[in-house]
Design a protein around this motif. Structure first.
Motif, PDB file in Angstrom:
ATOM      1  N   LEU A  36       0.838  -1.204   0.000  1.00  0.00           N
ATOM      2  CA  LEU A  36       0.000   0.000   0.000  1.00  0.00           C
ATOM      3  C   LEU A  36       0.871   1.250   0.000  1.00  0.00           C
ATOM      4  N   LYS A  37       2.116   1.079   0.484  1.00  0.00           N
ATOM      5  CA  LYS A  37       3.029   2.230   0.571  1.00  0.00           C
ATOM      6  C   LYS A  37       4.369   1.859  -0.059  1.00  0.00           C
ATOM      7  N   GLU A  38       5.125   2.878  -0.464  1.00  0.00           N
ATOM      8  CA  GLU A  38       6.436   2.611  -1.072  1.00  0.00           C
ATOM      9  C   GLU A  38       7.371   1.956  -0.063  1.00  0.00           C
ATOM     10  N   GLY A  39       8.374   1.239  -0.571  1.00  0.00           N
ATOM     11  CA  GLY A  39       9.320   0.543   0.297  1.00  0.00           C
ATOM     12  C   GLY A  39      10.594   1.330   0.508  1.00  0.00           C
ATOM     13  N   SER A  40      11.622   0.651   1.019  1.00  0.00           N
ATOM     14  CA  SER A  40      12.918   1.286   1.262  1.00  0.00           C
ATOM     15  C   SER A  40      13.497   1.779  -0.067  1.00  0.00           C
ATOM     16  N   ALA A  41      14.446   2.717   0.028  1.00  0.00           N
ATOM     17  CA  ALA A  41      15.089   3.245  -1.181  1.00  0.00           C
ATOM     18  C   ALA A  41      15.717   2.100  -1.971  1.00  0.00           C
ATOM     19  N   GLU A  42      16.312   1.149  -1.251  1.00  0.00           N
ATOM     20  CA  GLU A  42      16.974   0.015  -1.908  1.00  0.00           C
ATOM     21  C   GLU A  42      15.971  -0.790  -2.754  1.00  0.00           C
ATOM     22  N   ILE A  43      14.803  -1.028  -2.205  1.00  0.00           N
ATOM     23  CA  ILE A  43      13.779  -1.791  -2.942  1.00  0.00           C
ATOM     24  C   ILE A  43      13.245  -0.985  -4.124  1.00  0.00           C
ATOM     25  N   MET A  44      12.974   0.297  -3.879  1.00  0.00           N
ATOM     26  CA  MET A  44      12.384   1.122  -4.934  1.00  0.00           C
ATOM     27  C   MET A  44      13.348   1.292  -6.102  1.00  0.00           C
ATOM     28  N   GLN A  45      14.657   1.306  -5.802  1.00  0.00           N
ATOM     29  CA  GLN A  45      15.644   1.573  -6.861  1.00  0.00           C
ATOM     30  C   GLN A  45      16.153   0.308  -7.553  1.00  0.00           C
ATOM     31  N   SER A  46      15.973  -0.841  -6.908  1.00  0.00           N
ATOM     32  CA  SER A  46      16.637  -2.037  -7.464  1.00  0.00           C
ATOM     33  C   SER A  46      15.744  -2.892  -8.364  1.00  0.00           C
ATOM     34  N   GLY A  47      14.454  -2.570  -8.462  1.00  0.00           N
ATOM     35  CA  GLY A  47      13.595  -3.417  -9.304  1.00  0.00           C
ATOM     36  C   GLY A  47      12.172  -2.889  -9.341  1.00  0.00           C
ATOM     37  N   PRO A  48      11.268  -3.638 -10.005  1.00  0.00           N
ATOM     38  CA  PRO A  48       9.892  -3.154 -10.166  1.00  0.00           C
ATOM     39  C   PRO A  48       9.115  -3.089  -8.848  1.00  0.00           C
ATOM     40  N   PHE A  49       8.211  -2.096  -8.775  1.00  0.00           N
ATOM     41  CA  PHE A  49       7.350  -1.925  -7.600  1.00  0.00           C
ATOM     42  C   PHE A  49       5.959  -1.502  -8.065  1.00  0.00           C
ATOM     43  N   GLU A  50       4.924  -2.041  -7.423  1.00  0.00           N
ATOM     44  CA  GLU A  50       3.536  -1.652  -7.716  1.00  0.00           C
ATOM     45  C   GLU A  50       2.836  -1.291  -6.415  1.00  0.00           C
ATOM     46  N   ILE A  51       2.030  -0.217  -6.440  1.00  0.00           N
ATOM     47  CA  ILE A  51       1.110   0.019  -5.319  1.00  0.00           C
ATOM     48  C   ILE A  51      -0.029  -0.982  -5.482  1.00  0.00           C
ATOM     49  N   LEU A  52      -0.255  -1.806  -4.453  1.00  0.00           N
ATOM     50  CA  LEU A  52      -1.232  -2.896  -4.596  1.00  0.00           C
ATOM     51  C   LEU A  52      -1.873  -3.202  -3.248  1.00  0.00           C
TER      52      LEU A  52
END
Ligand code: NAD
Ligand code: AKB
Length: 312
Positions: A36-52
Motif C-alpha cells: 500500500l506504501k512505497e518501500g525502502s530506497a533500496e527496494i524502490m531503486q533495485s527493481g519493479p514496484f507496484e502500489i497494490l
C-alpha cells in the motif's frame, strides 16, 4: 520458464529483506515488490514496484498478468497486537487476502504460493516447551485464529486442488534493516535501538516472559530454502515449525549489558502480556529439519552482536 515473483506487503519488516534476497536469487527484474506504501530506497531503486492492495483481487490479477507472475509471496497482514485492536479488520485482511491468492493458484494463473504463519497458531492449552509440529492448537487471539484458519485452508487447497502452497510458522523476527509492524515480539527489536539511543528501555512484557525468536537472516534463508525445495520433500502443507532461539526480556537485556554495561531495563506490561502468555516458550522444529534440512545459525549472543554492530 523463468520464475517471476510478486511479493505483496513488501514494505514491511520481512518484505524489506526478503525482496532483496529474492532479487539476488532470481534477478532484480523478476521480483516485483508491492504494498500500500512505497518501500525502502533500496527496494524502490533495485527493481519493479507496484502500489497494490491485498484485498483488491481485480488489481492483483492485472499486476500478475502485466508482469507474467508465476509465484506469489503474500506478506500483507495485521500482526498480533494490531489485530487485537481491530479484530474484524484483522480477520478480513488476513483471510480474504489469502483466498485471493489461493484461488489464483487453484485457477492455475500462478503455480506457487508462499504464505507465512506464526507461533500465534498455538494457544494456552498447547504444551509450551518444545512445542511439537502436531499438537493441541486453540489460539485465543484474532491473529492466531486467522493464522490457524489460514493453515487449514492452505492444506485444503493443496489436498483438493493440488495448489503448491508452502508456509512457515515464524517465531518473533529480529532484524536491523526495518522496523517491526505491530506484533507482541516487537520489543526485541526496539530494545536494541533504545540501548544505543538512550541506554534504557521500558519493556511492555514482564521480565521472565520467554518467547521463541529468530534473527531475520535465518527466517529469510528458511523461506527461500523452503520455496526452492523439491515439492516431494514438502510433507507438511499447513505450516512448518521453525526454531531459532528462546529468551526473556531479562535475558536479552543481560546480553546487551555484556556490550553496554550501563544499559538498564524496566518493565511495564500492557495488553500484549496476555498474548505472550498464550504462546509457546520454545519450538520443536525437527520435522522441518528432517523434511528439507532446516537449521538456524544464530543464537542470542550472535544476534546481539549483529544487531548492535549494524545499528551503530
Ligand atoms: P509488517 O507489518 O512489518 O509488514 C506488512 C506489510 O503489509 C506492511 O508494509 C503494510 O503496509 C502491508 N500491508 C498492510 N495491508 C496491506 C494491504 N491491504 N495490501 C498490501 N499491503 C498491505 O509485517 P511483517 O513482520 O513483515 O510480516 C509479514 C508476514 O509475516 C505477516 O503475515 C505476519 O503475520 C508474518 N509473521 C511475521 C512475524 C514477525 O515477527 N515479523 C512473525 C510471524 C509471522
Ligand atoms: C507478532 O508478535 O505478532 C509476530 C508473530 C510472532 O507472529 N511477531
Amino acid at each position: 520458464m523463468t520464475d517471476k515473483i510478486l511479493v505483496i506487503g513488501s514494505s514491511g519488516q520481512i518484505g524489506t529483506e526478503l525482496v532483496m534476497k529474492l532479487r539476488q536469487i532470481y534477478g532484480s527484474a523478476n521480483v516485483v515488490a508491492s504494498d500500500l506504501k512505497e518501500g525502502s530506497a533500496e527496494i524502490m531503486q533495485s527493481g519493479p514496484f507496484e502500489i497494490l492492495d491485498a484485498l483488491d483481487a481485480v488489481k492483483i490479477h492485472e499486476v500478475v498478468k502485466k508482469h507474467k507472475i508465476n509465484q506469489v509471496y503474500l506478506l500483507a497482514a495485521l500482526l498480533s497486537a494490531t489485530a487485537e485492536q481491530n479484530p474484524k479488520f484483522g480477520w478480513k485482511l488476513n483471510m480474504e487476502g489469502l483466498f485471493h491468492i489461493l484461488d489464483m493458484a487453484k485457477e492455475k494463473i500462478i503455480s506457487k504460493v508462499y504464505w507465512p504463519s506464526s507461533i500465534a497458531v498455538f494457544g494456552p492449552t498447547t504444551p509450551r516447551q518444545n512445542t511439537p509440529q502436531f499438537t493441541v492448537m486453540e489460539p485465543n487471539t484474532v491473529y492466531g485464529i486467522s493464522k490457524q484458519a489460514g493453515e487449514r485452508w492452505c492444506e485444503y487447497y493443496f489436498n483438493k486442488y493440488g495448489v503448491d502452497v508452502r508456509s512457515l510458522r515464524y517465531p518473533g523476527l529480529i532484524g536491523w534493516k526495518a522496523a517491526p509492524g505491530g506484533g507482541t515480539t516487537d520489543y526485541a527489536v526496539h530494545i536494541y535501538h533504545q540501548a544505543l539511543k538512550t541506554g534504557d528501555y521500558e519493556c511492555f512484557l514482564s521480565e521472565n516472559t520467554t518467547l521463541p525468536m529468530m534473527y531475520m537472516d535465518d527466517a529469510i534463508n528458511a523461506t527461500v530454502n523452503l520455496m526452492l525445495a523439491d515439492a516431494e520433500k514438502i510433507k507438511v502443507r499447513s505450516s512448518y515449525n521453525i526454531a531459532g532461539m528462546s529468551f526473556s526480556p531479562k535475558e536479552i537485556a543481560a546480553s546487551i549489558q555484556k556490550h553496554i554495561p550501563s544499559f538498564t531495563i524496566s518493565y511495564n506490561p500492557d495488553f500484549r502480556q496476555a498474548i505472550a502468555d498464550s504462546w509457546p516458550q520454545s519450538i520443536d522444529d525437527t520435522v522441518a529439519n528432517k523434511n528439507w534440512g532446516w537449521k538456524a545459525a544464530h543464537d542470542l549472543q550472535k544476534l546481539t552482536e549483529t544487531m548492535l554492530t549494524n545499528l551503530k
